[in-house]
Design a protein around this motif. Structure first.
Motif, mmCIF file in Angstrom:
data_model
loop_
_atom_site.group_PDB
_atom_site.id
_atom_site.type_symbol
_atom_site.label_atom_id
_atom_site.label_comp_id
_atom_site.label_asym_id
_atom_site.label_seq_id
_atom_site.Cartn_x
_atom_site.Cartn_y
_atom_site.Cartn_z
ATOM 1 N N ARG A 1 10.707 18.824 13.462
ATOM 2 C CA ARG A 1 12.142 18.878 13.189
ATOM 3 C C ARG A 1 12.804 17.510 13.225
ATOM 4 O O ARG A 1 13.691 17.218 12.429
ATOM 5 N N ASP A 2 12.389 16.656 14.185
ATOM 6 C CA ASP A 2 13.085 15.392 14.357
ATOM 7 C C ASP A 2 12.208 14.396 15.110
ATOM 8 O O ASP A 2 11.040 14.663 15.412
ATOM 9 N N ARG A 3 12.785 13.234 15.420
ATOM 10 C CA ARG A 3 12.036 12.149 16.065
ATOM 11 C C ARG A 3 11.587 12.523 17.473
ATOM 12 O O ARG A 3 10.534 12.080 17.934
ATOM 13 N N VAL A 4 12.397 13.308 18.167
ATOM 14 C CA VAL A 4 12.014 13.720 19.516
ATOM 15 C C VAL A 4 10.714 14.515 19.462
ATOM 16 O O VAL A 4 9.783 14.267 20.243
ATOM 17 N N LEU B 1 18.198 11.981 19.168
ATOM 18 C CA LEU B 1 18.586 10.843 19.987
ATOM 19 C C LEU B 1 17.650 10.737 21.178
ATOM 20 O O LEU B 1 17.592 11.631 22.013
ATOM 21 N N LEU B 2 16.903 9.662 21.223
ATOM 22 C CA LEU B 2 16.044 9.391 22.366
ATOM 23 C C LEU B 2 16.031 7.886 22.532
ATOM 24 O O LEU B 2 15.360 7.176 21.803
ATOM 25 N N ILE C 1 7.483 4.980 16.522
ATOM 26 C CA ILE C 1 8.437 6.004 16.932
ATOM 27 C C ILE C 1 8.142 6.426 18.366
ATOM 28 O O ILE C 1 9.034 6.555 19.202
ATOM 29 N N ALA C 2 6.859 6.645 18.652
ATOM 30 C CA ALA C 2 6.451 7.072 19.992
ATOM 31 C C ALA C 2 6.713 5.997 21.040
ATOM 32 O O ALA C 2 6.888 6.301 22.221
ATOM 33 N N ASP C 3 6.769 4.740 20.600
ATOM 34 C CA ASP C 3 7.097 3.640 21.510
ATOM 35 C C ASP C 3 8.599 3.541 21.745
ATOM 36 O O ASP C 3 9.051 2.700 22.521
ATOM 37 N N VAL D 1 9.465 8.014 7.825
ATOM 38 C CA VAL D 1 9.772 8.968 8.896
ATOM 39 C C VAL D 1 9.914 10.374 8.327
ATOM 40 O O VAL D 1 9.375 11.345 8.879
ATOM 41 N N SER D 2 10.604 10.498 7.208
ATOM 42 C CA SER D 2 10.787 11.807 6.575
ATOM 43 C C SER D 2 9.448 12.416 6.178
ATOM 44 O O SER D 2 9.210 13.610 6.358
ATOM 45 N N ARG D 3 8.564 11.584 5.638
ATOM 46 C CA ARG D 3 7.247 12.076 5.235
ATOM 47 C C ARG D 3 6.443 12.543 6.438
ATOM 48 O O ARG D 3 5.760 13.573 6.387
ATOM 49 N N ILE D 4 6.501 11.785 7.522
ATOM 50 C CA ILE D 4 5.766 12.147 8.734
ATOM 51 C C ILE D 4 6.253 13.495 9.265
ATOM 52 O O ILE D 4 5.455 14.380 9.587
ATOM 53 N N LEU D 5 7.566 13.656 9.342
ATOM 54 C CA LEU D 5 8.119 14.908 9.853
ATOM 55 C C LEU D 5 7.727 16.080 8.961
ATOM 56 O O LEU D 5 7.395 17.162 9.452
#
Length: 219
Positions: free
Chosen positions: A203-206, A129-130, A169-171, A193-197
């Motif tokens: 671990r996550d979007r953060v 969560l961000l 995502i970074a934005d 997103v899953s592929r990038i991680l």
């Protein structure tokens, strides 16, 4: 019935702890497992009680929230605990470090109670969560201070489309916002997103946000 999400509340201000615990305990799917007012006790209680989520203040005595988060959720921790950092953003110069320490989410203390509850539930599921506005503030304030890290093999494996998703995502965009921006389905964005991680071993979007700025993939 599904067991309620167990939450450990850590804040050095008793009034805030009381407010948080009252809000959390009023929810049928959440329960307060414990509370404390310093980082050392937070680590001890979290290791003993094994809560699903730790709501962590940053500025606390004895051991601050950043170090406590690192000890509970940082790299190399055998059984990491999910940490939701809740603090006064405009006064706190260590938020970026808290996220790097392994926090799964971040909220400001003046957020409505509903956002706190949403944050706890989101982090408990294993998601990050961000909030977009927080991401933009974070990046705007700290991006210039982030020292570039050496390139890794993982980032060179990203396709142009995946790199574009990482930029968004970074934005601070959510999956739904990314889908609308790129004219893709929500499921397709989740796959990207899953592929990038996976490729970047994040671990996550953060962590993806921190990684993007740390490695100079966005500016």
């Amino acid at each position: 019935m599904t067991a309620p999400v167990r939450v450990l509340v850590c804040d050095d201000q008793a009034l805030i702890r009381t407010g948080f615990t009252t809000i959390i305990d009023a929810q049928p799917d959440l329960e307060v497992a414990g509370e404390c007012g310093d980082g050392r006790t937070a680590v001890e209680l979290a290791r003993r009680l094994r809560p699903d989520v730790v709501v962590m203040d940053v500025r606390m005595p004895v051991v601050d929230g950043i170090e406590a988060t690192r000890l509970l959720a940082g790299a190399g921790v055998a059984e990491p605990v999910k940490v939701l950092v809740v603090t006064t953003f405009n006064l706190d110069e260590y938020v970026y470090e808290a996220l790097r320490a392994g926090a799964s989410g971040f909220l400001v203390k003046d957020a409505p109670p509903g956002q706190l509850l949403h944050g706890i539930r989101t982090v408990a599921t294993g998601a990050a969560l961000l909030a977009p506005e927080v991401t933009r503030q974070l990046v705007g304030r700290y991006a210039a201070r982030i020292r570039p890290a050496p390139s890794t093999a993982g980032e060179t494996m990203l396709t142009p489309r995946e790199r574009e998703v990482l930029h968004l995502i970074a934005d601070g965009l959510s999956n739904s916002e990314i889908a609308a921006t790129m004219v893709l389905s929500h499921e397709t964005v989740k796959t990207y997103v899953s592929r990038i991680l996976a490729k970047l071993d994040l671990r996550d979007r953060v962590q993806a946000v921190v990684y993007a700025y740390r490695h100079g993939l966005v500016s």
